[in-house]
Design a protein around this motif. Structure first.
Motif, PDB file in Angstrom:
ATOM      1  N   PHE A  44     -46.217  54.482 -20.595  1.00 46.34           N
ATOM      2  CA  PHE A  44     -47.382  53.599 -20.611  1.00 46.34           C
ATOM      3  C   PHE A  44     -47.998  53.407 -19.228  1.00 46.34           C
ATOM      4  CE2 PHE A  44     -44.635  51.690 -24.090  1.00 46.34           C
ATOM      5  CZ  PHE A  44     -45.259  52.398 -25.101  1.00 46.34           C
ATOM      6  N   PRO A  48     -51.544  55.519 -18.574  1.00 48.91           N
ATOM      7  CA  PRO A  48     -52.710  54.994 -19.292  1.00 48.91           C
ATOM      8  C   PRO A  48     -52.959  53.516 -19.015  1.00 48.91           C
ATOM      9  CG  PRO A  48     -50.902  55.409 -20.819  1.00 48.91           C
ATOM     10  CD  PRO A  48     -50.509  56.012 -19.514  1.00 48.91           C
ATOM     11  N   TYR A  72     -42.036  61.896 -26.480  1.00 46.08           N
ATOM     12  CA  TYR A  72     -42.411  60.535 -26.842  1.00 46.08           C
ATOM     13  C   TYR A  72     -42.218  60.277 -28.329  1.00 46.08           C
ATOM     14  CZ  TYR A  72     -44.609  59.908 -22.267  1.00 46.08           C
ATOM     15  OH  TYR A  72     -44.850  59.795 -20.932  1.00 46.08           O
ATOM     16  N   THR A 120     -44.537  55.301 -29.371  1.00 46.59           N
ATOM     17  CA  THR A 120     -44.991  55.371 -27.985  1.00 46.59           C
ATOM     18  C   THR A 120     -46.347  56.060 -27.910  1.00 46.59           C
ATOM     19  OG1 THR A 120     -42.680  55.535 -27.266  1.00 46.59           O
ATOM     20  CG2 THR A 120     -44.371  56.134 -25.664  1.00 46.59           C
ATOM     21  N   GLN A 121     -46.497  57.140 -28.649  1.00 47.82           N
ATOM     22  CA  GLN A 121     -47.766  57.869 -28.657  1.00 47.82           C
ATOM     23  C   GLN A 121     -48.896  56.991 -29.189  1.00 47.82           C
ATOM     24  OE1 GLN A 121     -46.684  61.244 -31.056  1.00 47.82           O
ATOM     25  NE2 GLN A 121     -45.817  62.379 -29.335  1.00 47.82           N
ATOM     26  N   ARG A 143     -49.840  54.502 -26.475  1.00 50.89           N
ATOM     27  CA  ARG A 143     -50.592  55.189 -25.425  1.00 50.89           C
ATOM     28  C   ARG A 143     -52.038  55.424 -25.874  1.00 50.89           C
ATOM     29  NH1 ARG A 143     -48.264  58.598 -21.577  1.00 50.89           N
ATOM     30  NH2 ARG A 143     -49.450  60.399 -22.372  1.00 50.89           N
ATOM     31  N   ARG A 163     -55.546  54.083 -24.088  1.00 52.81           N
ATOM     32  CA  ARG A 163     -56.641  54.980 -23.714  1.00 52.81           C
ATOM     33  C   ARG A 163     -57.938  54.586 -24.421  1.00 52.81           C
ATOM     34  NH1 ARG A 163     -52.425  58.977 -24.009  1.00 52.81           N
ATOM     35  NH2 ARG A 163     -53.018  59.406 -26.162  1.00 52.81           N
TER      36      ARG A 163
END
Length: 229
Positions: A63, A66, A121, A125-126, A129, A133
């Motif tokens: 993290f 981003p 990841y 988590t993705q 993120r 973004r």
């Protein structure tokens, strides 16, 4: 959908209503589930293994990039130099003290360079993120503040809540120290105040986007911590 009318109805029955208190309340049960997550108790009490702590930090470090970009967007969209200074100081802490804790943790627990630079990841988590973004790219200043309030306030609350064990690893203690010190408490208080203030000026559509961004961030915080522990 969460509307200004919902907020006004909630505030009408309270003598000293704060928007950020309402946002936290409408984000239950995810808020309390995150603040009281067993991961943090295991970490603070010294029951989290070194491998599990390293795995958590590898995912959490995903993290930082981003998040730094999101703060950069917030600095750019801030309405005053005063806000830019506070956010810039926080950016300095993130990219120095906090980044150092991550790097020294990876060294201490033997995380290979390849795993640091190209980690596998988790889906949660993705997703988080992607939220960071998207908020940075498309969110207005209030939405950026909403995400910052969640990410920092949640960590402050769990860090203030946990009880430290006598055998706590120094780096685990350092991770807690980053999130319960007086300067960090002051920063979270500032974020909450600024979101309270900025929300007053939003039109109805922007208010709903801000509130939904807050709730989505809380939900993704919970999903992430459930996934890593």
């Amino acid at each position: 959908m969460t509307t200004r009318a919902d907020w006004n109805a909630w505030a009408a029955g309270r003598a000293s209503a704060r928007l950020t208190d309402w946002l936290r309340e409408i984000s239950e049960p995810d808020w309390s589930a995150t603040v009281n997550h067993p991961l943090f108790d295991a970490l603070a009490e010294g029951r989290l293994s070194g491998d599990d702590f390293a795995a958590y930090m590898v995912q959490d470090y995903g993290f930082v990039d981003p998040f730094a970009a999101l703060i950069g967007h917030a600095i750019g969209r801030a309405p005053s130099m005063e806000d830019r200074v506070v956010l810039g100081q926080f950016m300095g802490m993130l990219t120095s003290d906090e980044n150092s804790t991550f790097q020294r943790t990876f060294e201490a627990f033997g995380v290979p360079a390849a795993r640091r630079e190209a980690p596998d990841y988790l889906p949660e988590t993705q997703a988080f993120r992607a939220l960071l973004r998207d908020t940075g790219d498309r969110g207005d200043y209030a939405e950026l503040l909403a995400v910052l309030v969640v990410t920092e306030w949640v960590y402050l609350e769990w860090a203030l809540r946990v009880s430290r064990g006598e055998e706590l690893h120094p780096l685990m203690g350092e991770w807690i120290d980053l999130h319960d010190n007086p300067a960090f408490q002051d920063f979270v208080a500032w974020l909450r105040r600024r979101l309270d203030e900025e929300a007053e000026e939003l039109d109805d559509a922007a208010f709903t986007r801000m509130a939904e961004r807050f709730r989505d961030t809380v939900a993704k915080e919970r999903a992430f911590h459930d996934a890593v522990y």
